[in-house]
Design a protein around this motif. Structure first.
Motif, PDB file in Angstrom:
ATOM      1  N   HIS A  16     -52.670  -0.010 -21.739  1.00 26.95           N
ATOM      2  CA  HIS A  16     -51.779  -0.303 -22.859  1.00 26.95           C
ATOM      3  C   HIS A  16     -51.148   0.983 -23.390  1.00 26.95           C
ATOM      4  CE1 HIS A  16     -51.137  -2.376 -27.018  1.00 26.95           C
ATOM      5  NE2 HIS A  16     -50.066  -2.456 -26.253  1.00 26.95           N
ATOM      6  N   ALA A  17     -51.959   2.055 -23.474  1.00 26.97           N
ATOM      7  CA  ALA A  17     -51.437   3.331 -23.968  1.00 26.97           C
ATOM      8  C   ALA A  17     -50.383   3.895 -23.018  1.00 26.97           C
ATOM      9  CB  ALA A  17     -52.589   4.319 -24.140  1.00 26.97           C
ATOM     10  N   ILE A  18     -50.614   3.774 -21.721  1.00 24.90           N
ATOM     11  CA  ILE A  18     -49.635   4.240 -20.729  1.00 24.90           C
ATOM     12  C   ILE A  18     -48.342   3.441 -20.865  1.00 24.90           C
ATOM     13  CG2 ILE A  18     -49.116   4.318 -18.252  1.00 24.90           C
ATOM     14  CD1 ILE A  18     -52.145   4.883 -17.837  1.00 24.90           C
ATOM     15  N   ALA A  19     -48.480   2.114 -21.030  1.00 25.34           N
ATOM     16  CA  ALA A  19     -47.303   1.258 -21.172  1.00 25.34           C
ATOM     17  C   ALA A  19     -46.476   1.650 -22.397  1.00 25.34           C
ATOM     18  CB  ALA A  19     -47.740  -0.199 -21.270  1.00 25.34           C
ATOM     19  N   GLU A  20     -47.145   1.984 -23.483  1.00 22.99           N
ATOM     20  CA  GLU A  20     -46.423   2.383 -24.690  1.00 22.99           C
ATOM     21  C   GLU A  20     -45.799   3.771 -24.534  1.00 22.99           C
ATOM     22  OE1 GLU A  20     -49.329   1.956 -27.825  1.00 22.99           O
ATOM     23  OE2 GLU A  20     -48.502   0.007 -28.353  1.00 22.99           O
ATOM     24  N   ARG A  21     -46.497   4.654 -23.859  1.00 25.15           N
ATOM     25  CA  ARG A  21     -45.997   6.011 -23.674  1.00 25.15           C
ATOM     26  C   ARG A  21     -44.725   6.011 -22.828  1.00 25.15           C
ATOM     27  NH1 ARG A  21     -49.226  11.093 -20.804  1.00 25.15           N
ATOM     28  NH2 ARG A  21     -47.536  12.632 -21.055  1.00 25.15           N
ATOM     29  N   ALA A  66     -45.548  -5.858 -14.271  1.00 28.43           N
ATOM     30  CA  ALA A  66     -44.553  -6.933 -14.205  1.00 28.43           C
ATOM     31  C   ALA A  66     -44.742  -7.920 -15.350  1.00 28.43           C
ATOM     32  CB  ALA A  66     -44.669  -7.657 -12.864  1.00 28.43           C
ATOM     33  N   LEU A  67     -46.012  -8.177 -15.705  1.00 27.02           N
ATOM     34  CA  LEU A  67     -46.285  -9.143 -16.778  1.00 27.02           C
ATOM     35  C   LEU A  67     -45.814  -8.632 -18.137  1.00 27.02           C
ATOM     36  CD1 LEU A  67     -49.896 -10.283 -15.752  1.00 27.02           C
ATOM     37  CD2 LEU A  67     -47.786 -11.636 -15.591  1.00 27.02           C
ATOM     38  N   ILE A  68     -46.012  -7.350 -18.407  1.00 23.37           N
ATOM     39  CA  ILE A  68     -45.697  -6.842 -19.752  1.00 23.37           C
ATOM     40  C   ILE A  68     -44.247  -6.374 -19.888  1.00 23.37           C
ATOM     41  CG2 ILE A  68     -48.092  -6.110 -20.117  1.00 23.37           C
ATOM     42  CD1 ILE A  68     -46.965  -3.179 -19.772  1.00 23.37           C
ATOM     43  N   SER A  69     -43.488  -6.401 -18.795  1.00 28.23           N
ATOM     44  CA  SER A  69     -42.128  -5.850 -18.813  1.00 28.23           C
ATOM     45  C   SER A  69     -41.076  -6.950 -18.954  1.00 28.23           C
ATOM     46  CB  SER A  69     -41.867  -5.053 -17.527  1.00 28.23           C
ATOM     47  OG  SER A  69     -42.755  -3.973 -17.422  1.00 28.23           O
ATOM     48  N   ARG A  70     -39.975  -6.578 -19.599  1.00 27.34           N
ATOM     49  CA  ARG A  70     -38.844  -7.494 -19.723  1.00 27.34           C
ATOM     50  C   ARG A  70     -38.024  -7.485 -18.441  1.00 27.34           C
ATOM     51  NH1 ARG A  70     -36.539  -9.582 -24.069  1.00 27.34           N
ATOM     52  NH2 ARG A  70     -37.676  -8.134 -25.443  1.00 27.34           N
ATOM     53  N   ARG A  71     -37.615  -8.651 -18.009  1.00 28.08           N
ATOM     54  CA  ARG A  71     -36.708  -8.798 -16.882  1.00 28.08           C
ATOM     55  C   ARG A  71     -35.568  -9.725 -17.310  1.00 28.08           C
ATOM     56  NH1 ARG A  71     -39.067  -5.032 -15.730  1.00 28.08           N
ATOM     57  NH2 ARG A  71     -40.464  -4.628 -13.967  1.00 28.08           N
ATOM     58  N   VAL A  72     -34.493  -9.726 -16.548  1.00 27.64           N
ATOM     59  CA  VAL A  72     -33.360 -10.576 -16.927  1.00 27.64           C
ATOM     60  C   VAL A  72     -33.758 -12.043 -16.900  1.00 27.64           C
ATOM     61  CG1 VAL A  72     -31.604  -8.942 -16.195  1.00 27.64           C
ATOM     62  CG2 VAL A  72     -32.553 -10.547 -14.528  1.00 27.64           C
ATOM     63  N   MET A  89     -44.588 -10.024 -21.681  1.00 31.88           N
ATOM     64  CA  MET A  89     -45.806 -10.692 -22.104  1.00 31.88           C
ATOM     65  C   MET A  89     -46.654  -9.732 -22.934  1.00 31.88           C
ATOM     66  SD  MET A  89     -48.659 -12.420 -19.590  1.00 31.88           S
ATOM     67  CE  MET A  89     -47.444 -13.607 -18.954  1.00 31.88           C
ATOM     68  N   ALA A  90     -47.377 -10.250 -23.890  1.00 29.00           N
ATOM     69  CA  ALA A  90     -48.267  -9.418 -24.701  1.00 29.00           C
ATOM     70  C   ALA A  90     -49.380  -8.831 -23.829  1.00 29.00           C
ATOM     71  CB  ALA A  90     -48.874 -10.236 -25.833  1.00 29.00           C
ATOM     72  N   HIS A  91     -49.816  -7.632 -24.205  1.00 33.05           N
ATOM     73  CA  HIS A  91     -50.858  -6.943 -23.438  1.00 33.05           C
ATOM     74  C   HIS A  91     -52.100  -7.813 -23.279  1.00 33.05           C
ATOM     75  CE1 HIS A  91     -53.825  -3.908 -22.280  1.00 33.05           C
ATOM     76  NE2 HIS A  91     -54.534  -4.246 -23.345  1.00 33.05           N
ATOM     77  N   ALA A  92     -52.560  -8.407 -24.363  1.00 34.98           N
ATOM     78  CA  ALA A  92     -53.804  -9.187 -24.299  1.00 34.98           C
ATOM     79  C   ALA A  92     -53.688 -10.352 -23.327  1.00 34.98           C
ATOM     80  CB  ALA A  92     -54.176  -9.691 -25.695  1.00 34.98           C
ATOM     81  N   LEU A  93     -52.541 -11.003 -23.295  1.00 33.96           N
ATOM     82  CA  LEU A  93     -52.356 -12.123 -22.384  1.00 33.96           C
ATOM     83  C   LEU A  93     -52.289 -11.632 -20.939  1.00 33.96           C
ATOM     84  CD1 LEU A  93     -51.944 -15.107 -21.934  1.00 33.96           C
ATOM     85  CD2 LEU A  93     -49.498 -14.820 -22.428  1.00 33.96           C
TER      86      LEU A  93
END
Length: 370
Positions: free
Chosen positions: A358-363, A314-320, A325-329
């Motif tokens: 992070h790799a899963i999120a990018e994949r 939820a933190l790293i994903s865009r929502r309306v 949010m950046a991975h590190a944050l």
């Protein structure tokens, strides 16, 4: 091992004897009822036994030059391919110690020379019937095993299809994407793998359980199908009243899965983890979550794993209503939630494999966010 198929349809008898007259006599006695192979020594017998068709029975002379009968029998019993072939020794010796040696190396029976045709035919028939019965039972057991494996595969495919269908239903109503489901189930699996040797979790996280956690994770938000669109799809912040309704997605999800379990009459079915995750993934380690306000290990492990996976995504994903949010944050916020929102040991595992998250999120990035 079952004998190789003989095109004649007859059972195969191998006669091994260095005396030509003995081979001739036994061949003539058996040839009308069986397919008969002959060998005039131990070495030749082993060559025939290594080929096709595999004998169903061996009539084996004890005293032969070179490789004797006891050694031939010992070798036949040592090889898996020929170990189950019954061996009847042919011997002119009647001493008990010789008979005992034959049984010790695996013989099924003895026939004393000079042979009596009725005795030979009776003994051969008896042992071939026993071999045929053994082969039948072996074939039946193999067939039943293959049927069990086939039915198990079909059941597993049905279970997987049911989970995918339910998860897809949730996708149609929620603004979260199918990639969210793929990401979170992979996060859960990687966390479980990282924790499977941890003293607190190793008894719970065997390979089968990890597989079921991976397959069940997509149902964590199945209850959202029961949330009204004006709340579920609202672009802004929910009012307190709306949030109370939104929180019911955990109970709705649990109830839907419990109903499926009841129909299956299997409270410990493959849906157990899905029910735990749907109901408990919004609980918090300190007891401040919902719907039950559970704390610590009262929260099922499956739900504690899902909580970390779901919040990270939820933190790293865009929502309306927010930017990604950046991975590190996101990692820092998960770390800060250790002991309050999340199980500390699960957070520690997450921090060790944050790069894998992070790799899963990018994949499995959503369109436009890769």
């Amino acid at each position: 091992m079952k004998a190789a198929y003989d095109p004649s349809g007859r059972q195969v008898v191998l006669i091994v004897d260095d005396a030509p007259e003995s081979l001739t006599q036994l061949y003539g006695l058996l040839k009308d009822q069986y397919r008969v192979l002959v060998a005039n020594g131990g070495e030749r017998a082993m060559q025939i036994a290594a080929g096709d068709p595999l004998p169903d029975l061996v009539l084996l002379d004890v005293m032969m030059p070179g490789m004797g009968g006891f050694e031939v029998c010992r070798r036949l019993k040592a090889y898996p391919r020929t170990a189950d072939i019954p061996v009847i020794f042919l011997t002119a010796m009647g001493e008990n110690e010789d008979e005992q040696q034959g049984f010790d190396v695996g013989a099924a029976d003895y026939i004393v020379k000079p042979v009596s045709p009725p005795i030979v035919l009776a003994r051969v028939r008896t042992h071939l019937r026993a071999k045929a019965a053994s082969d039948f039972l072996e074939d039946k057991a193999a067939f039943l095993q293959s049927e069990v494996e086939r039915r198990s595969r079909e059941l597993q495919l049905s279970q997987d299809a049911a989970i995918v269908a339910l998860a897809s239903l949730a996708e149609t109503r929620d603004q979260e994407t199918g990639n969210h489901i793929r990401r979170t189930q992979n996060y859960v699996r990687q966390l479980a793998i990282q924790l499977r040797h941890h003293p607190r979790f190793r008894e719970q996280l065997d390979e089968a359980t990890i597989d079921m956690l991976y397959k069940s994770a997509p149902l964590h938000d199945i209850g959202k199908v029961g949330i009204p669109d004006h709340i579920l799809l609202k672009p802004g912040k929910l009012t307190p009243e709306e949030f109370e309704i939104m929180k019911t997605h955990t109970t709705l999800g649990r109830d839907a899965i419990a109903t499926a379990e009841k129909i299956l009459d299997a409270p410990s079915s493959f849906l157990r983890f899905a029910r735990e995750i749907a109901y408990g993934h919004q609980e918090k380690w300190d007891g401040s979550g919902y719907p039950q306000g559970l704390a610590g290990e009262a929260i099922p492990l499956s739900a504690r794993l899902m909580a970390v996976a779901d919040v990270y995504d939820a933190l790293i994903s865009r929502r309306v209503y927010k930017d990604p949010m950046a991975h590190a944050l996101a990692v820092d916020l998960i770390r800060e939630g250790s002991g309050r929102h999340f199980d500390p040991d699960i957070v520690a595992a997450f921090l060790q494999i944050a790069d894998q998250f992070h790799a899963i999120a990018e994949r499995y990035a959503d369109d436009g966010e890769a």
